[in-house]
Enzyme design. Structure first.
Site, PDB file in Angstrom:
ATOM      1  N   GLY A  47       0.856  -1.184   0.000  1.00 11.34           N
ATOM      2  CA  GLY A  47       0.000   0.000   0.000  1.00 11.34           C
ATOM      3  C   GLY A  47       0.887   1.227   0.000  1.00 11.34           C
ATOM      4  CB  CYS A  79       5.292  -4.019  -1.503  1.00 14.80           C
ATOM      5  SG  CYS A  79       5.753  -2.720  -2.697  1.00 14.80           S
ATOM      6  CB  ILE A 135       3.180  -2.743  -7.989  1.00 15.78           C
ATOM      7  CG1 ILE A 135       2.568  -3.858  -8.824  1.00 15.78           C
ATOM      8  CG2 ILE A 135       2.437  -1.418  -8.234  1.00 15.78           C
ATOM      9  CD1 ILE A 135       1.122  -4.165  -8.471  1.00 15.78           C
ATOM     10  NE  ARG A 136       4.601   4.348  -6.392  1.00 10.65           N
ATOM     11  CZ  ARG A 136       4.027   5.077  -5.431  1.00 10.65           C
ATOM     12  NH1 ARG A 136       2.738   4.938  -5.184  1.00 10.65           N
ATOM     13  NH2 ARG A 136       4.729   5.943  -4.738  1.00 10.65           N
ATOM     14  CG  HIS A 171       2.542  -6.443  -4.344  1.00  9.41           C
ATOM     15  ND1 HIS A 171       1.827  -5.840  -3.329  1.00  9.41           N
ATOM     16  CD2 HIS A 171       3.346  -5.490  -4.868  1.00  9.41           C
ATOM     17  CE1 HIS A 171       2.166  -4.570  -3.242  1.00  9.41           C
ATOM     18  NE2 HIS A 171       3.095  -4.332  -4.152  1.00  9.41           N
ATOM     19  CD  GLU A 173      -0.086  -8.743  -2.048  1.00 12.05           C
ATOM     20  OE1 GLU A 173      -0.014  -7.506  -2.156  1.00 12.05           O
ATOM     21  OE2 GLU A 173       0.910  -9.464  -1.821  1.00 12.05           O
TER      22      GLU A 173
END
Length: 203
Positions: A47, A79, A135-136, A171, A173
């Site tokens: 997040g 992350c 992701i980032r 990630h 998940e």
């Protein structure tokens, strides 16, 4: 204790809960101190790490995590969760929870447009290649005493652990594969049927 908690303040909570459910594990959404009762491990999802950190302090959960960690609670940061757990964040004066001795660099791969998915063999996690979604993503650039790399890619570490804490810069998940969730549950002492992540991905 046969339950795993997922910190439910911001980020990819539902995906972690679903992966645990597919493993047959009771997943608890953690929003307040009472929710910690009886959990063997806590997942801190991806997040926005600064947002999650502010909410932890706002709801008084930072102190609760420290208390349960001292009593043996296992932690997994994915992350943004890895950033929250890192002892040092490169370029920043302060860390957040600082419960695993690593250095980590935020947004090390660029913007969200630079996101990617690859497959890697991680023998300690699964005998089959595991899909990994970045992701980032941050990069782990240093491991302290007692921390071992589970996956090294080029000049950085993408997954690491110590006796009580697991961190992944990607990630798990966000793919169908359950290997990392199974591994964390076993790290927490849960008796999880030892299927491969590849098998479980297609159930």
């Amino acid at each position: 204790m046969t339950r795993i908690g997922v910190l439910d303040l911001q980020g990819g909570v539902a995906e972690h809960v679903e992966h645990l459910r597919r493993l047959g594990v009771c997943a608890v959404r953690i929003k307040k101190e009472a929710d910690f009762e009886g959990i063997a491990g806590l997942i801190i999802p991806g997040g926005e790490s600064s947002c999650i950190s502010r909410l932890l302090r706002l709801y008084g959960l930072e102190r609760v995590i420290y208390t349960h960690y001292a009593a043996g609670l296992k932690l997994w940061g994915s992350c943004a969760g890895a950033i929250l757990l890192a002892k040092n964040i490169i370029g920043e004066e302060t860390s957040h929870l600082a419960l695993i001795d690593i250095d980590i660099q935020r947004n090390a791969f660029g913007s969200q447009l630079d996101s990617f998915t690859i497959e890697e063999k991680i023998p300690d996690i699964d005998e089959n290649p595991i899909p990994l979604t970045f992701i980032r993503a941050p990069k782990i650039t240093r491991l302290g005493d007692g921390v071992r790399a589970l996956l090294t890619m080029g000049d950085y570490v993408a997954a690491a652990e110590d006796m009580q804490t697991l961190v992944t810069v990607f990630h798990p998940e966000l793919t169908p594969n359950l290997a990392f969730h199974r591994y964390f549950c076993q790290k927490c002492g849960l008796d999880i049927e030892n299927k491969t992540g590849q098998d479980m991905a297609f159930e």
